[in-house]
Design a protein around this motif. Structure first.
Motif, mmCIF file in Angstrom:
data_model
loop_
_atom_site.group_PDB
_atom_site.id
_atom_site.type_symbol
_atom_site.label_atom_id
_atom_site.label_comp_id
_atom_site.label_asym_id
_atom_site.label_seq_id
_atom_site.Cartn_x
_atom_site.Cartn_y
_atom_site.Cartn_z
ATOM 1 N N SER A 126 86.094 -35.114 -13.609
ATOM 2 C CA SER A 126 86.123 -36.128 -14.679
ATOM 3 C C SER A 126 86.891 -37.320 -14.126
ATOM 4 O O SER A 126 88.124 -37.334 -14.128
ATOM 5 C CB SER A 126 86.829 -35.577 -15.923
ATOM 6 O OG SER A 126 86.187 -34.407 -16.392
ATOM 7 N N ILE A 151 86.566 -29.923 -28.637
ATOM 8 C CA ILE A 151 87.407 -30.709 -27.710
ATOM 9 C C ILE A 151 87.559 -32.134 -28.227
ATOM 10 O O ILE A 151 88.657 -32.704 -28.238
ATOM 11 C CB ILE A 151 86.790 -30.710 -26.284
ATOM 12 C CG1 ILE A 151 86.943 -29.336 -25.631
ATOM 13 C CG2 ILE A 151 87.416 -31.805 -25.405
ATOM 14 C CD1 ILE A 151 86.287 -29.181 -24.273
ATOM 15 N N TYR A 181 92.689 -34.972 -26.627
ATOM 16 C CA TYR A 181 91.484 -35.583 -26.045
ATOM 17 C C TYR A 181 91.260 -36.949 -26.706
ATOM 18 O O TYR A 181 90.469 -37.116 -27.625
ATOM 19 C CB TYR A 181 90.272 -34.653 -26.221
ATOM 20 C CG TYR A 181 89.116 -35.017 -25.323
ATOM 21 C CD1 TYR A 181 89.142 -34.718 -23.964
ATOM 22 C CD2 TYR A 181 87.996 -35.662 -25.823
ATOM 23 C CE1 TYR A 181 88.084 -35.062 -23.129
ATOM 24 C CE2 TYR A 181 86.930 -36.004 -25.000
ATOM 25 C CZ TYR A 181 86.989 -35.699 -23.652
ATOM 26 O OH TYR A 181 85.930 -36.038 -22.828
ATOM 27 N N GLY A 230 81.112 -42.339 -23.760
ATOM 28 C CA GLY A 230 81.963 -41.147 -23.759
ATOM 29 C C GLY A 230 82.470 -40.717 -22.404
ATOM 30 O O GLY A 230 82.799 -39.553 -22.214
ATOM 31 N N SER A 231 82.489 -41.616 -21.436
ATOM 32 C CA SER A 231 82.928 -41.250 -20.090
ATOM 33 C C SER A 231 82.006 -40.215 -19.443
ATOM 34 O O SER A 231 82.421 -39.469 -18.562
ATOM 35 C CB SER A 231 84.378 -40.723 -20.119
ATOM 36 O OG SER A 231 84.857 -40.520 -18.819
ATOM 37 N N PHE A 250 82.531 -28.294 -26.965
ATOM 38 C CA PHE A 250 82.794 -29.695 -26.636
ATOM 39 C C PHE A 250 83.056 -30.504 -27.911
ATOM 40 O O PHE A 250 83.910 -31.398 -27.922
ATOM 41 C CB PHE A 250 81.658 -30.305 -25.803
ATOM 42 C CG PHE A 250 81.969 -31.712 -25.383
ATOM 43 C CD1 PHE A 250 83.155 -32.001 -24.705
ATOM 44 C CD2 PHE A 250 81.128 -32.763 -25.684
ATOM 45 C CE1 PHE A 250 83.494 -33.302 -24.341
ATOM 46 C CE2 PHE A 250 81.439 -34.069 -25.330
ATOM 47 C CZ PHE A 250 82.629 -34.339 -24.658
HETATM 48 C C1 AVI Z 1 81.407 -34.937 -21.299
HETATM 49 N N1 AVI Z 1 82.532 -35.318 -20.436
HETATM 50 C C2 AVI Z 1 82.644 -36.779 -20.395
HETATM 51 C C3 AVI Z 1 83.805 -34.647 -20.747
HETATM 52 C C4 AVI Z 1 84.921 -35.162 -19.800
HETATM 53 O O1 AVI Z 1 85.898 -35.704 -20.311
HETATM 54 O O2 AVI Z 1 84.768 -35.047 -18.583
HETATM 55 C C5 AVI Z 1 83.683 -33.147 -20.637
HETATM 56 C C6 AVI Z 1 85.006 -32.424 -20.767
HETATM 57 N N2 AVI Z 1 85.458 -31.532 -19.933
HETATM 58 C C7 AVI Z 1 86.635 -31.091 -20.344
HETATM 59 N N3 AVI Z 1 86.966 -31.739 -21.441
HETATM 60 C C8 AVI Z 1 85.946 -32.583 -21.731
#
Ligand code: AVI
Length: 322
Positions: free
Chosen positions: A284, A44, A50, A161-162, A41
């Protein structure tokens, strides 16, 4: 520094038994965050696709003074709580500023991952030795009970962070109602929300060409192999995700590439996955400012102010308990 902890009330074995007996099969996204999941993460969050992390960082960087003024953070001493603190990279912008201005507060980071929480605690000790920190290893709903009556001081809770995007609508309503019910009038909640936007931008954020998000999703299977003695062949599943712009939901799945039977030693059982069968792993959700205002109103809050980034991709919303 001591990490306040509890036997976290979430058991992977139970979640597997329960989630894999349903149709479609599913497993809660909270299980994505073991040590390897935390690491992926963090990768990511650095990806160009992202945008979420950088947008929220921009908000904090350029609007920290206004945010903290609006929170009345310099008026009296308070508890600064953070649900789903993670590596705290964005929060550190606020923490540094608060320390610089001599605000009276104690920081209570709460996270479901004990590993990321101790990394955060040690990095804070090194970078901001004068900061008072009480890390708490809890799941969100237990954290509400534990943190809403800490002492007589006002609570300001960050939920950045959503993270709330990983709730279904029902879970979000339940969470915010519960939180409002346990809190004192005047306590504040500061929520990071990913806004609805061009669907292509959202889709790319969850399906990067480097395959980091795929590895993050597939790590769930590696975790089950490791912790439950499962026999998943990671090459026999594929990451699949899509954004549905009407509901505003990104849905993530693992898709079985062939008919396969997977044995779980720790459960003394096996599950069958047909070719193309799905395991639902994450939602999400993206919100419009109107949806946020409605959610806040329906669950017991007054929206004080919205802070957004220059591209209007992300939004941090300050709510007051009424
Ligand atoms: C932690 N959460 C807010 C991330 C999201 O954007 O839903 C987790 C994530 N899943 C895939 N990319 C990031």
């Amino acid at each position: 520094m001591q990490i306040k902890t509890q036997t976290i009330n979430i058991n992977l074995a139970e979640a597997v038994r329960d989630g894999f007996s349903k149709s479609p099969k599913s497993i809660s996204s909270m299980f994505l965050y073991d040590t390897e999941g935390d690491r992926l993460f963090q990768e990511i969050m650095k990806m160009p696709e992202y945008y979420l992390t950088r947008c929220e960082e921009e908000i904090f960087h350029f609007q920290k003074e206004e945010i903290l003024q609006e929170m009345r953070a310099f008026d009296d001493s308070f508890n600064l709580l953070e649900f789903g603190a993670g590596d705290g990279s964005k929060t550190k912008i606020l923490l540094r500023y608060l320390l610089e201005k001599g605000a009276g507060f104690t920081y209570y980071p709460v996270d479901i991952s004990g590993h990321i929480l101790s990394e955060l605690a040690y990095s804070l000790l090194e970078e901001m030795p004068s900061l008072k920190v009480h890390p708490m290893h809890f799941e969100y709903f237990d954290a509400i009970r534990e943190t809403t009556h800490l002492n007589h001081r006002r609570n300001i809770t960050l939920f950045l962070g959503s993270n709330m995007g990983n709730f279904t609508h029902e879970q979000a309503v339940d969470f915010y109602k519960n939180f409002a019910h346990e809190s004192k009038a005047g306590d504040l909640l500061f929520v990071g929300i990913d806004r609805r936007k061009n669907p292509d931008i959202i889709s790319q954020a969850y399906d990067d060409p480097q395959g980091i998000t795929a590895a993050f999703n597939l790590n769930l299977l590696r975790r089950m192999n490791h912790e439950l003695g499962a026999g998943f062949d990671l090459k026999a599943f594929r990451h699949y995700t899509f954004y549905e712009p009407v509901s505003g939901e990104v849905r993530s799945y693992l898709v079985s590439q062939r008919d396969q039977q997977v044995h779980f030693e720790a459960l003394d059982t096996q599950f069958f996955f047909a070719k193309n069968e799905l395991i639902h792993t994450e939602i999400s959700k993206k919100y419009s400012p109107e949806e946020i205002a409605r959610l806040a109103k329906d669950t017991g809050y007054k929206v004080v102010r919205h802070f957004t980034d220059s591209r209007r991709y992300f939004l941090d919303s300050l709510w007051e308990i009424i």
